[in-house]
Scaffold this active site. Structure first.
Site, mmCIF file in Angstrom:
data_model
loop_
_atom_site.group_PDB
_atom_site.id
_atom_site.type_symbol
_atom_site.label_atom_id
_atom_site.label_comp_id
_atom_site.label_asym_id
_atom_site.label_seq_id
_atom_site.Cartn_x
_atom_site.Cartn_y
_atom_site.Cartn_z
ATOM 1 C CG ASN A 177 -0.819 -7.073 -1.070
ATOM 2 O OD1 ASN A 177 -0.878 -8.253 -2.282
ATOM 3 N ND2 ASN A 177 -1.303 -7.071 -0.324
ATOM 4 C CG ASP A 200 -12.174 -9.654 3.004
ATOM 5 O OD1 ASP A 200 -12.234 -8.831 1.961
ATOM 6 O OD2 ASP A 200 -11.500 -9.589 3.644
ATOM 7 C CG HIS A 230 -9.627 -6.347 1.019
ATOM 8 N ND1 HIS A 230 -9.851 -7.830 2.176
ATOM 9 C CD2 HIS A 230 -8.213 -6.029 1.278
ATOM 10 C CE1 HIS A 230 -8.405 -7.758 2.592
ATOM 11 N NE2 HIS A 230 -7.450 -6.880 1.815
ATOM 12 C CD GLU A 242 -2.808 -1.076 2.606
ATOM 13 O OE1 GLU A 242 -2.988 -0.724 3.186
ATOM 14 O OE2 GLU A 242 -2.957 -2.578 1.972
ATOM 15 C CD GLU A 292 -3.907 -8.281 1.967
ATOM 16 O OE1 GLU A 292 -5.453 -7.373 2.772
ATOM 17 O OE2 GLU A 292 -2.474 -7.683 1.622
HETATM 18 C C1 XIL Z 1 -5.498 -6.484 8.471
HETATM 19 C C2 XIL Z 1 -6.062 -7.988 9.969
HETATM 20 O O1 XIL Z 1 -6.800 -8.920 8.719
HETATM 21 C C3 XIL Z 1 -6.519 -7.152 10.523
HETATM 22 O O2 XIL Z 1 -6.877 -8.132 11.660
HETATM 23 C C4 XIL Z 1 -5.493 -5.716 11.706
HETATM 24 O O3 XIL Z 1 -6.508 -5.494 12.922
HETATM 25 C C5 XIL Z 1 -5.339 -5.399 10.642
HETATM 26 O O4 XIL Z 1 -5.148 -5.233 9.903
HETATM 27 N N1 XIL Z 1 -4.795 -5.183 3.686
HETATM 28 C C6 XIL Z 1 -4.052 -5.350 4.507
HETATM 29 C C7 XIL Z 1 -3.872 -6.545 6.018
HETATM 30 O O5 XIL Z 1 -2.691 -5.565 3.903
HETATM 31 O O6 XIL Z 1 -2.720 -6.690 6.577
HETATM 32 C C8 XIL Z 1 -4.606 -6.074 6.349
HETATM 33 O O7 XIL Z 1 -4.967 -6.987 7.056
HETATM 34 C C9 XIL Z 1 -6.327 -5.936 5.675
HETATM 35 C C10 XIL Z 1 -6.188 -4.607 4.562
#
Ligand code: XIL
Length: 351
Positions: free
Chosen positions: A206, A274, A242, A165, A272
């Site tokens: 990423n 979801d 996401h 990020e 990642e």
């Molecule tokens: C999130 C975790 O899932 C949580 O448990 C934590 O509190 C915060 O981070 N993008 C990312 C991840 O790259 O590292 C994040 O993970 C979600 C968003």
């Protein structure tokens, strides 16, 4: 180049990633004894199409037998959800605490799963002591951190999210402690240090919001294109994914974005995933079916893209998700498969 990609008992699976131009690869640790029945549908279907099927895991959950049973059965890859973030793994300067991440890597090794280390440089979950360091001290701290973490897992972790990020939603540089102190070149430098610490590990950039074509995706593309052109050891791009079942980039847009990244000679990974339900109308069955369709579409895009190495979900049970109380994952809170699970399995199976 041949990459030892996944070991699924009792067969050692060797996969050729066409065009992957890195000369070395991580050697997975030996698998001990895994009954072949432990390879469940997702893992088996993923293996058949040479795709990793991964889940983000927190070490603290490995003591839960229900959690472990599904994880070990269904997944061929693990990403460390929190345990390798800087604040957790190096809370004080030079004071590394690998206990939690070691538990994950050990578990993965015992069950023939690949590991992605997440993440070396991110603006969140970082220790306070990084604030106020001089540029020189910050540069040293970053170098020591990457060397310390990647070096500890040399030969045992397949891939790293080296930088996470780095860009804002509009594509400009995110104003982080790293960018403020070190300038744009901190990204290239991080990849170089990581590569020196483990020349066999695959190194990823990423980000989120760059899944489909658009302004931010254009900037991610330009960033990694320029890194490649400059000879920086970058192997791939993670598209976090996401997304929401209420609205997401079109399949055509995601597919075209994946393809142009692949055309740079990079791997693409869904890193990642979801799928949120919030904002989706209809009955619960209809909402879950919309979620299923989103999972199916995205996984099918990865299956169709030769340089997509797999899909990792940001957890697997709605009992443990950063998006709670949403229900964004493949298994419900009782560890029962949801329609989303069928969507993923169908896509991996070419249905
Ligand atoms: C999130 C975790 O899932 C949580 O448990 C934590 O509190 C915060 O981070 N993008 C990312 C991840 O790259 O590292 C994040 O993970 C979600 C968003």
């Amino acid at each position: 180049m041949t990459v030892l990609f996944a070991r699924l008992a009792p067969v050692l699976v060797v996969v050729t990633l066409a065009g992957c131009d890195r000369s070395t690869a991580t050697s997975p640790s030996p698998v001990t004894s895994i009954p072949s029945s432990s390879s469940g549908p997702l893992r088996t279907a993923g293996s058949a199409v040479n795709k990793l099927v991964g889940a983000a895991v927190q070490a603290g959950l490995l003591s839960d037998a229900s959690y472990r049973t599904v994880l070990d059965r269904e997944f061929s890859a693990i990403t460390t959800e929190n345990d390798l973030k800087w604040a957790n793994v190096e809370p004080v300067p030079g004071g590394f605490d690998f206990a939690s991440a070691d538990a994950i890597v050990g578990h993965a090794s015992a069950f023939g799963m690949q590991v992605k280390g997440h993440t070396l440089l991110w603006h969140q979950q970082i220790p306070g002591w990084l604030d106020g360091l001089s540029p020189d001290a910050l540069r040293q701290a970053v170098t020591d951190h990457i060397q310390g973490v990647v070096g500890h897992y040399r030969g045992r972790v397949r891939a790293w999210d080296v930088v996470n990020e780095a860009l804002n939603d509009d594509g400009s540089w995110r104003d982080t402690v790293f960018w403020r102190g070190l300038g744009d070149s901190y990204v290239a430098d991080a990849f170089r240090v990581a590569h020196a610490a483990d020349p066999g590990a695959l190194l990823f950039y990423n980000d989120y919001g760059a899944e489909g074509l658009g302004g931010k995706a254009d900037r991610v593309y330009a960033l990694v294109r320029d890194l490649k052109a400059a000879g920086v050891p970058i192997d791939g791009v993670g598209l976090q994914m996401h997304i929401s079942a209420a609205g997401r980039p079109s399949d055509a847009s995601i597919g075209a974005n994946m393809r142009r990244l692949a055309d740079l000679g990079l791997l693409v990974t869904i890193s990642e995933m979801d799928v949120q339900l919030a904002g989706v109308g209809g009955t619960q069955a209809e909402r879950l079916d919309a979620q299923r369709a989103a999972y199916h579409s995205v996984v099918a895009l990865c299956v169709a893209e030769p340089r997509c190495d797999g899909v990792t979900f940001w957890g697997f049970t709605d009992a443990h998700t950063w998006l709670a109380p949403d229900l964004p994952l493949l298994f419900d809170v009782q560890y029962q498969p949801k329609p989303a699970y069928s969507g993923v399995l169908d896509a991996l199976s070419g249905r």
